[in-house]
Scaffold this motif. Sequence first.
Motif, short mmCIF file in Angstrom:
data_model
loop_
_atom_site.label_atom_id
_atom_site.label_comp_id
_atom_site.label_asym_id
_atom_site.label_seq_id
_atom_site.Cartn_x
_atom_site.Cartn_y
_atom_site.Cartn_z
N LYS A 12 0.65 -1.36 -0.06
CA LYS A 12 0.01 0.07 0.02
C LYS A 12 0.87 1.37 -0.21
O LYS A 12 0.18 2.40 0.03
N ALA A 42 -0.74 8.55 -8.08
CA ALA A 42 -1.03 7.77 -6.90
C ALA A 42 -2.25 8.03 -5.93
O ALA A 42 -2.76 7.30 -5.07
N VAL A 43 -2.46 9.48 -6.27
CA VAL A 43 -3.77 9.84 -5.18
C VAL A 43 -4.97 9.25 -5.63
O VAL A 43 -5.80 9.04 -4.81
N VAL A 48 -3.46 2.70 -3.16
CA VAL A 48 -2.47 3.29 -2.22
C VAL A 48 -2.77 4.06 -1.04
O VAL A 48 -4.12 4.61 -0.94
N HIS A 49 -2.34 3.89 0.02
CA HIS A 49 -2.48 4.39 1.22
C HIS A 49 -1.40 5.44 1.89
O HIS A 49 -1.81 6.45 2.20
N VAL A 50 -0.20 5.24 1.45
CA VAL A 50 0.94 6.16 1.83
C VAL A 50 1.89 6.44 0.47
O VAL A 50 2.37 5.52 -0.16
N ILE A 51 2.20 7.71 0.41
CA ILE A 51 3.17 8.28 -0.58
C ILE A 51 4.36 8.60 -0.17
O ILE A 51 4.13 9.42 0.87
N LYS A 101 -4.43 10.81 1.31
CA LYS A 101 -3.00 9.72 1.40
C LYS A 101 -2.34 10.34 2.49
O LYS A 101 -2.21 11.58 2.97
N THR A 103 1.26 11.31 3.46
CA THR A 103 2.44 11.64 2.62
C THR A 103 3.78 11.86 3.41
O THR A 103 3.68 12.55 4.34
N ALA A 203 -0.21 2.26 7.41
CA ALA A 203 -1.35 1.59 6.25
C ALA A 203 -1.96 0.55 7.14
O ALA A 203 -3.02 0.44 6.50
N LEU A 207 -7.33 4.64 6.80
CA LEU A 207 -7.11 5.75 5.84
C LEU A 207 -7.94 6.90 6.03
O LEU A 207 -7.87 8.04 6.09
N VAL A 211 -7.18 10.65 6.88
CA VAL A 211 -7.45 11.71 5.93
C VAL A 211 -8.38 12.86 6.73
O VAL A 211 -8.17 13.90 6.66
#
Length: 254
Positions: A12, A42-43, A48-51, A101, A103, A203, A207, A211
């Motif tokens: 993730k 990615a957004v 995807v949970h974490v960038i 997400k 970041t 993750a 999420l 957020v």
Amino acid sequence: MSDLVLEQRHGKVVDLMLNRPEHHNALNLATVEALWAGLQAAVLDPQVHVIVLHGSGDGFCAGLDPALLRAMASGEDPAATLVPVVEITQRVISLLATAPKVTVGACHGFVLGIGLDLALACDLRVATAGTRFAAECVQFGLLPEGGGTWALPRLIGLGPAMAMLLSGDPVDAEGAYRLGLIHRRVALGRHLEEARRWGEELAKSSLAAQVAIKRLARVDPRLTLDAALKEEKEALRRLLLAGEPLRYLDRVTR
């Protein structure tokens, strides 16, 4: 995706790497456009949970490309050279700060100028020993173009922020940690490993809740406590209606 920004997936967690090592990952228009495209993808990805944002070679990001600054200095219309890069970089920074997400900035070597603005836009920051952080644009007759004058005082306080912003002098990783500029400092070469590991841990949590927390933490700091409490109650109501806490009952009962 462009070779200027490379992507790697780890469950993730997605890594976005600035990839101009021969230019110390300095930002030009093509690089920022590639970063914008990679970040948007990615957004929008529900997996995807974490960038994690990081840089190749010897540092995170050295700021604006010197070639861009030279062109600006020699041209008849300096704004026409600089403004397009700044505008899209500001969109990147806004998206890092507001994306649904988590970041993480994984920093090493140097985090300079608008590169510092990128790191400040991330929710969390990890850095290796020896990393230098500087808002050095003032030394070139410029000011932070990516929200540094807003983010830095909120993060470390007005006094330390003014010292960094008005002088452009660097702060090392140890000093950055003491100021609260970074959240974790690690041994040389361990920044990306630690950011990924932290991302994997993050993750495991909700999420949707993260957020909501992220949005509330970035609201106008002039809000009264009562107004903030009302915002939190409304966010909690939305989480409950969505059944979000039910997904984590094992953590409550263990």
